[in-house]
Structures are given as C-alpha cells and as structure tokens.
Design a protein around this motif. Structure first.
Motif, PDB file in Angstrom:
ATOM      1  N   VAL A 157       0.843  -1.203   0.000  1.00 16.08           N
ATOM      2  CA  VAL A 157       0.000   0.000   0.000  1.00 16.08           C
ATOM      3  C   VAL A 157       0.879   1.254   0.000  1.00 16.08           C
ATOM      4  CG1 VAL A 157      -1.645   1.337   1.368  1.00 16.08           C
ATOM      5  CG2 VAL A 157      -1.999  -1.113   1.039  1.00 16.08           C
ATOM      6  N   LEU A 158       1.960   1.234   0.763  1.00 16.39           N
ATOM      7  CA  LEU A 158       2.893   2.361   0.733  1.00 16.39           C
ATOM      8  C   LEU A 158       3.498   2.534  -0.660  1.00 16.39           C
ATOM      9  CD1 LEU A 158       4.805   1.912   4.124  1.00 16.39           C
ATOM     10  CD2 LEU A 158       3.197   3.736   3.528  1.00 16.39           C
ATOM     11  N   ASP A 159       3.772   1.425  -1.337  1.00 22.44           N
ATOM     12  CA  ASP A 159       4.359   1.487  -2.672  1.00 22.44           C
ATOM     13  C   ASP A 159       3.422   2.141  -3.692  1.00 22.44           C
ATOM     14  OD1 ASP A 159       6.572   0.247  -1.663  1.00 22.44           O
ATOM     15  OD2 ASP A 159       6.140  -1.724  -2.526  1.00 22.44           O
ATOM     16  N   LEU A 160       2.118   2.119  -3.423  1.00 22.65           N
ATOM     17  CA  LEU A 160       1.166   2.731  -4.360  1.00 22.65           C
ATOM     18  C   LEU A 160       1.419   4.228  -4.519  1.00 22.65           C
ATOM     19  CD1 LEU A 160      -2.181   0.983  -3.325  1.00 22.65           C
ATOM     20  CD2 LEU A 160      -0.846   0.577  -5.396  1.00 22.65           C
ATOM     21  N   SER A 161       1.965   4.854  -3.503  1.00 24.74           N
ATOM     22  CA  SER A 161       2.208   6.294  -3.571  1.00 24.74           C
ATOM     23  C   SER A 161       3.509   6.630  -4.291  1.00 24.74           C
ATOM     24  CB  SER A 161       2.241   6.890  -2.152  1.00 24.74           C
ATOM     25  OG  SER A 161       0.982   6.736  -1.525  1.00 24.74           O
ATOM     26  N   ASN A 162       4.277   5.628  -4.634  1.00 23.57           N
ATOM     27  CA  ASN A 162       5.524   5.826  -5.368  1.00 23.57           C
ATOM     28  C   ASN A 162       5.298   5.450  -6.824  1.00 23.57           C
ATOM     29  OD1 ASN A 162       8.100   5.641  -6.540  1.00 23.57           O
ATOM     30  ND2 ASN A 162       9.047   4.951  -4.638  1.00 23.57           N
ATOM     31  N   PRO A 163       5.306   6.424  -7.744  1.00 17.55           N
ATOM     32  CA  PRO A 163       5.024   6.115  -9.155  1.00 17.55           C
ATOM     33  C   PRO A 163       5.915   5.032  -9.737  1.00 17.55           C
ATOM     34  CG  PRO A 163       5.024   8.485  -8.787  1.00 17.55           C
ATOM     35  CD  PRO A 163       5.519   7.859  -7.517  1.00 17.55           C
ATOM     36  N   GLU A 164       7.141   4.917  -9.247  1.00 20.64           N
ATOM     37  CA  GLU A 164       8.056   3.915  -9.782  1.00 20.64           C
ATOM     38  C   GLU A 164       7.733   2.509  -9.293  1.00 20.64           C
ATOM     39  OE1 GLU A 164      12.021   5.068  -8.904  1.00 20.64           O
ATOM     40  OE2 GLU A 164      11.966   6.890 -10.137  1.00 20.64           O
ATOM     41  N   LEU A 180      -6.542   0.578   2.670  1.00 17.55           N
ATOM     42  CA  LEU A 180      -6.458   1.392   1.450  1.00 17.55           C
ATOM     43  C   LEU A 180      -7.061   2.772   1.678  1.00 17.55           C
ATOM     44  CD1 LEU A 180      -7.525  -1.282  -1.199  1.00 17.55           C
ATOM     45  CD2 LEU A 180      -5.257  -0.230  -1.028  1.00 17.55           C
ATOM     46  N   TRP A 181      -8.229   2.796   2.315  1.00 19.85           N
ATOM     47  CA  TRP A 181      -8.949   4.059   2.468  1.00 19.85           C
ATOM     48  C   TRP A 181      -8.240   5.020   3.421  1.00 19.85           C
ATOM     49  CZ3 TRP A 181     -12.743   6.170  -0.256  1.00 19.85           C
ATOM     50  CH2 TRP A 181     -13.356   7.322   0.258  1.00 19.85           C
ATOM     51  N   ASN A 182      -7.672   4.490   4.487  1.00 22.79           N
ATOM     52  CA  ASN A 182      -7.109   5.345   5.537  1.00 22.79           C
ATOM     53  C   ASN A 182      -5.623   5.637   5.372  1.00 22.79           C
ATOM     54  OD1 ASN A 182      -9.508   5.676   7.316  1.00 22.79           O
ATOM     55  ND2 ASN A 182      -9.351   3.458   7.509  1.00 22.79           N
ATOM     56  N   SER A 183      -4.991   5.035   4.383  1.00 23.26           N
ATOM     57  CA  SER A 183      -3.578   5.312   4.139  1.00 23.26           C
ATOM     58  C   SER A 183      -3.433   6.594   3.327  1.00 23.26           C
ATOM     59  CB  SER A 183      -2.927   4.146   3.393  1.00 23.26           C
ATOM     60  OG  SER A 183      -3.003   2.965   4.154  1.00 23.26           O
ATOM     61  N   PHE A 184      -2.538   7.455   3.751  1.00 21.06           N
ATOM     62  CA  PHE A 184      -2.389   8.768   3.129  1.00 21.06           C
ATOM     63  C   PHE A 184      -2.035   8.636   1.646  1.00 21.06           C
ATOM     64  CE2 PHE A 184       0.229  12.376   1.801  1.00 21.06           C
ATOM     65  CZ  PHE A 184      -0.641  13.418   2.053  1.00 21.06           C
ATOM     66  N   GLY A 185      -2.825   9.280   0.796  1.00 15.88           N
ATOM     67  CA  GLY A 185      -2.527   9.371  -0.624  1.00 15.88           C
ATOM     68  C   GLY A 185      -2.869   8.149  -1.458  1.00 15.88           C
ATOM     69  N   THR A 186      -3.372   7.069  -0.826  1.00 17.40           N
ATOM     70  CA  THR A 186      -3.583   5.826  -1.573  1.00 17.40           C
ATOM     71  C   THR A 186      -4.751   5.934  -2.545  1.00 17.40           C
ATOM     72  OG1 THR A 186      -2.675   4.507   0.239  1.00 17.40           O
ATOM     73  CG2 THR A 186      -4.057   3.372  -1.361  1.00 17.40           C
ATOM     74  N   ILE A 187      -5.888   6.408  -2.075  1.00 12.46           N
ATOM     75  CA  ILE A 187      -7.053   6.539  -2.969  1.00 12.46           C
ATOM     76  C   ILE A 187      -6.760   7.544  -4.073  1.00 12.46           C
ATOM     77  CG2 ILE A 187      -9.470   7.203  -3.107  1.00 12.46           C
ATOM     78  CD1 ILE A 187      -8.997   4.531  -1.740  1.00 12.46           C
TER      79      ILE A 187
END
Length: 316
Positions: free
Chosen positions: A42-49, A72-79
């Motif tokens: 889930v953290l990796d979703l915020s990294n475009p690479e 997913l919903w509560n993680s910063f920037g994921t949605i």
C-alpha cells in the motif's frame, strides 16, 4: 454473484488478538507477514516507480489481506493514487487507443476500489466521495475490443459490489448519477459477461422500491428498459445464456409488480418468453422456470383495461 470477484474475508482485523490455537498452528506469524506485506505494498502505491508492481500484487493477493479496504482508504494518498491511475487513461478512450497494458493496469486499480466498495466500513465513505463517477467514462465507451471490454467489466464489478448489499441509500445515489442509461448501453453492446453484470445491477435497482419507482414513474424510462430487455431476449433465442436470461426474467418479474408496467408488458413482453422457446435453456434452473411462470401469470391476469388509463401508453 458468481461472475464478480469474491469479497474480502471479514475475519480478524489487522493487529487483532491471537488465540492459543493460532499460536500452536503458526497462524499469527502468517498474519503478521501478510500484514507487513500489505502495508508495504500500500505504501508502494504512492511511489510512481513502484506503483505498477504494487497494483498487480495487491489485486492478485487481495483476499489474503484481511480488511484491506480500510487500510487502502485510511492510508495517506492511496485513494488519490488509484484515482490518478484511472484519470490518466481518459485521453485514450476517444478515439479508442487503449492498449492491453494500460487496461490491465487500470483494472488492477479498479479491483482495489472494488474492495473498498464491498467493505461495510468503507462503502458509504466511497459513495460520499462520489468515486463511482470516475468509472462512468469507461461504461460510456463503445469499442468492443478486449482492452475496453475488460475495462467495462471491471468497472461494472465495482458498481455490482455496491448493489449486492441491499441499501436504499446506495440505490438513490446511483440513480442520481444516471447509472441506468450506462447499464442499458452495456446491455446492448457488451459481451455476454458484461451484459450479465449490467443486467444484475438493473435487477438490484428494480428490487429496491426507490429504483422501481424511478423506472416506472415515466413511460420513457419504462420503455427504455423494456426495449433493451426485449432486444436481449431476441438475441438469446439465437445464442442462449441461462445465466443472463435468468437476470432478464427477474427484471421483467419485478416490473410486473407495478400495475402500469404490468399492463404495458401485456403488449410488449416478448412472445419467446411465453411460448416455451427457452424451455431447454432453463431446464436445469428451477428458480428461473418458476420466475418465468409467475411472470407469464402476472402479465396474463394483471392487464388493466386501456379505458381505465392504467397503462403507460396514454402518457406517451
């Protein structure tokens, strides 16, 4: 519904207490590993690479991660990252230049949104953020190529996940966003599978009183739905599909609960539903056969004389 991806397990939440039985079987260790893996992806979703791989891994293994939707919903920037993936392909929808790789990547994003739409803790938050609107451009496409069809089907899966739970608030929201015309479009030109999911959505809307009233309030809405259902029945005469036919029959049966709609069905219900054309198609489905018998009975005895103004015809 069989053709929608199954919902997530709603068992022990992240970090929940373990029992002595779990300790003896090593279950907590597995859960901890799954938790760590899910959190990292889930953290990796915020990294475009790293996003493409994270999308793929999460969508493939989403059933292994308990309560993935709240994470997913509560993680910063994921949605926001998932929506960014969706919006990024709008430009290739018309003219249709969507590649299989682009379609697969966005469908992985949609699969994660379906998790959010399915979970009781995030479903209404998902609606209040109006996220389904981001999917509607995919339902409005007309290309029958595989990348577009896959995109339509996965988008319908998200809407299907919302309506699987009987909730009038969900139905009211979808009706306010004109979901019916979008479903009717897919019912006319989609693949058998996407037609089936779209018809299932219309069926669930009809089964709610708010949805029933919406479709039967005006003659135009009723006949728009009736025309598409009739065309689908005609196509099934040549290429039968028991699963799709069952949803069509259920839609007709529900419409027959409305007196004016029932009167109109007396003249517009396809003859092939009355004359035994689909007897072989429904041979193995006792429920669908019973629904069809009830439909024919309702239409036969429920017609309102025209001079009483009970049907839709006088409204046109």
């Amino acid at each position: 519904m069989a053709n929608l991806p199954p919902s997530l397990s709603m068992g022990t939440p992240f970090g929940g207490p373990s029992t002595s039985t779990q300790i003896s079987t090593g279950a907590p260790a597995n859960k901890d590993r799954n938790l760590a893996s899910a959190e990292q992806l889930v953290l990796d979703l915020s990294n475009p690479e790293l996003r493409e791989n994270a999308l793929l891994e999460l969508s493939k293994k989403r059933e292994l991660f308990q309560d993935l939707a709240p994470l997913l919903w509560n993680s910063f920037g994921t949605i926001a990252a998932l929506l960014q993936e969706i919006v990024s392909i709008y430009s290739v929808l018309a003219p249709p230049n969507l590649t299989p790789a682009q379609s697969n990547r966005v469908c992985n994003s949609l699969a994660l949104l379906q998790c959010v739409a399915s979970h009781s803790d995030t479903r209404m938050l998902f609606l209040k953020a109006h996220i389904p609107l981001y999917l509607y451009p995919f339902l409005n496409t007309t290309s029958k190529s595989r990348p577009f069809e896959y995109l339509r089907l996965t988008s319908l899966g998200v809407i299907g996940a919302l309506v699987k739970v009987d909730d009038t608030e969900v139905i009211s929201f979808l009706l306010s966003t004109e979901i019916i015309p979008l479903c009717l479009r897919t019912m006319e030109m989609g693949s058998e599978l996407s037609k089936t999911v779209a018809t299932f959505i219309v069926q669930k809307i009809l089964l709610d009183d708010v949805g029933m009233d919406y479709i039967c309030t005006t003659a135009e809405r009723f006949f728009a739905v009736g025309r598409v259902l009739g065309n689908m029945v005609q196509s099934l005469v040549e290429q039968p599909s028991p699963r799709l036919l069952k949803h069509i029959i259920r839609c007709y049966l529900r419409l027959s609960d409305n007196p004016r709609a029932c009167a109109a069905l007396g003249s517009c219900l396809p003859d092939s539903l009355r004359d035994g054309t689909f007897s072989n198609c429904l041979r193995e489905d006792q429920i669908a056969r019973r629904w069809l018998q009830q439909l024919v009975h309702n239409v036969g005895v429920g017609r309102v004389p025209a001079h009483q103004g009970g049907g839709f015809e006088h409204m046109l």
